[in-house]
Design an enzyme around this catalytic site. Sequence first.
Site, PDB file in Angstrom:
ATOM      1  N   ASP A  10     -28.176 -11.260  -5.700  1.00  0.00           N
ATOM      2  CA  ASP A  10     -29.383 -11.864  -6.235  1.00  0.00           C
ATOM      3  C   ASP A  10     -29.429 -13.211  -6.364  1.00  0.00           C
ATOM      4  OD1 ASP A  10     -31.932 -11.280  -6.754  1.00  0.00           O
ATOM      5  OD2 ASP A  10     -31.728 -10.693  -8.829  1.00  0.00           O
ATOM      6  N   ASN A  58     -37.112  -3.494  -0.274  1.00  0.00           N
ATOM      7  CA  ASN A  58     -37.305  -4.878   0.401  1.00  0.00           C
ATOM      8  C   ASN A  58     -38.178  -4.955   1.441  1.00  0.00           C
ATOM      9  OD1 ASN A  58     -33.876  -6.059  -0.354  1.00  0.00           O
ATOM     10  ND2 ASN A  58     -35.726  -6.473  -1.464  1.00  0.00           N
TER      11      ASN A  58
HETATM   12  C1  FPP Z   1     -31.670 -11.198  -2.806  1.00  0.00           C
HETATM   13  O1  FPP Z   1     -32.015 -12.418  -2.984  1.00  0.00           O
HETATM   14  C2  FPP Z   1     -31.016 -10.962  -1.636  1.00  0.00           C
HETATM   15  C3  FPP Z   1     -31.464 -10.150  -0.621  1.00  0.00           C
HETATM   16  C4  FPP Z   1     -32.816  -9.468  -0.707  1.00  0.00           C
HETATM   17  C5  FPP Z   1     -30.992 -10.270   0.671  1.00  0.00           C
HETATM   18  C6  FPP Z   1     -29.350 -10.359   0.663  1.00  0.00           C
HETATM   19  C7  FPP Z   1     -28.883 -10.722   1.853  1.00  0.00           C
HETATM   20  C8  FPP Z   1     -27.900 -11.537   2.331  1.00  0.00           C
HETATM   21  C9  FPP Z   1     -27.019 -12.348   1.256  1.00  0.00           C
HETATM   22  C10 FPP Z   1     -27.903 -12.090   3.613  1.00  0.00           C
HETATM   23  C11 FPP Z   1     -26.542 -11.571   4.441  1.00  0.00           C
HETATM   24  C12 FPP Z   1     -26.123 -10.281   4.260  1.00  0.00           C
HETATM   25  C13 FPP Z   1     -25.134  -9.824   4.832  1.00  0.00           C
HETATM   26  C14 FPP Z   1     -24.424  -8.615   4.548  1.00  0.00           C
HETATM   27  C15 FPP Z   1     -24.678 -10.738   5.964  1.00  0.00           C
HETATM   28  P1  FPP Z   1     -33.754 -12.784  -3.502  1.00  0.00           P
HETATM   29  O2  FPP Z   1     -34.222 -12.756  -2.155  1.00  0.00           O
HETATM   30  O3  FPP Z   1     -34.372 -11.435  -4.045  1.00  0.00           O
HETATM   31  O4  FPP Z   1     -33.844 -13.679  -4.325  1.00  0.00           O
HETATM   32  P2  FPP Z   1     -34.872 -13.911  -5.455  1.00  0.00           P
HETATM   33  O5  FPP Z   1     -34.792 -13.058  -6.532  1.00  0.00           O
HETATM   34  O6  FPP Z   1     -34.308 -15.330  -6.070  1.00  0.00           O
HETATM   35  O7  FPP Z   1     -36.174 -14.205  -4.776  1.00  0.00           O
END
Ligand code: FPP
Length: 231
Positions: A10, A58
């Site tokens: 996250d 998501n």
């Molecule tokens: C949460 O951060 C993260 C995600 C929804 C996506 C996770 C994906 C990756 C790390 C990219 C690549 C993955 C692989 C397996 C190659 P957020 O966007 O919810 O952050 P925020 O809460 O700060 O908005």
Amino acid sequence: MPSHVAIIMDGNGRWAKQRGLPRIKGHETGAESVRAVLRACKKAGVHYLTLYAFSMENWIRPKEEIAGLMSLLSRFLRKNAHELHENNIRLRVIGRIEDLPAPVRKELLRVIDETKDYDEGQLILALSYGSRAELVEAVKKIAGEVKDGSLSVEDIAEETISQHLYAPDVPDPDLMIRTSGEMRLSNFLLWQLSYAELYVTDVFWPDFREEQFAQALESYARRHRRFGDVK
Ligand code: FPP
């Protein structure tokens, strides 16, 4: 040492925002953390690594962000498949893989198939994953078996539920890490995390690398797991 580590990655968005960058830059840098943690698992002898890469929830994000994440996932697979081959690591997916756009699905199924006999470690990506949906699917399969007479109601046990989840042979996680400080499970592995140790760090996922992973393992090593006993 935990045998299975599960991670809620996250804070990519907030990491990017802090730097005045578009959110996708946070996800891209987060993909580098995935590579770093995968290598750290190999070094430390952690056999299973489950990553919450895209939740069912998501799908409500802006179209451009979803498209960006999907293309990042495809690129990640193309760029890193060789590392899975070199290290004998099996790729698996838990979640509704059928929900993913065809090009990503195709890429995933290809790498899953190519690595299916590897046994040095497993990288399990939770994609279009929701734990409640997983449990609903399990209950439906179990009900179907009761209906067709292959299972009796009296024989339904905890193992019956475990055996009908997406990855029935994978042991439950020993350690669950969540980055960016949120104290929530967010519909991630609700059944499987029953006895897991939880580790929450304020570090945003793009900044979570070998050093931060080692700190989480150190914290785990200091825990005294009792599984309900008094010891
Ligand atoms: C949460 O951060 C993260 C995600 C929804 C996506 C996770 C994906 C990756 C790390 C990219 C690549 C993955 C692989 C397996 C190659 P957020 O966007 O919810 O952050 P925020 O809460 O700060 O908005």
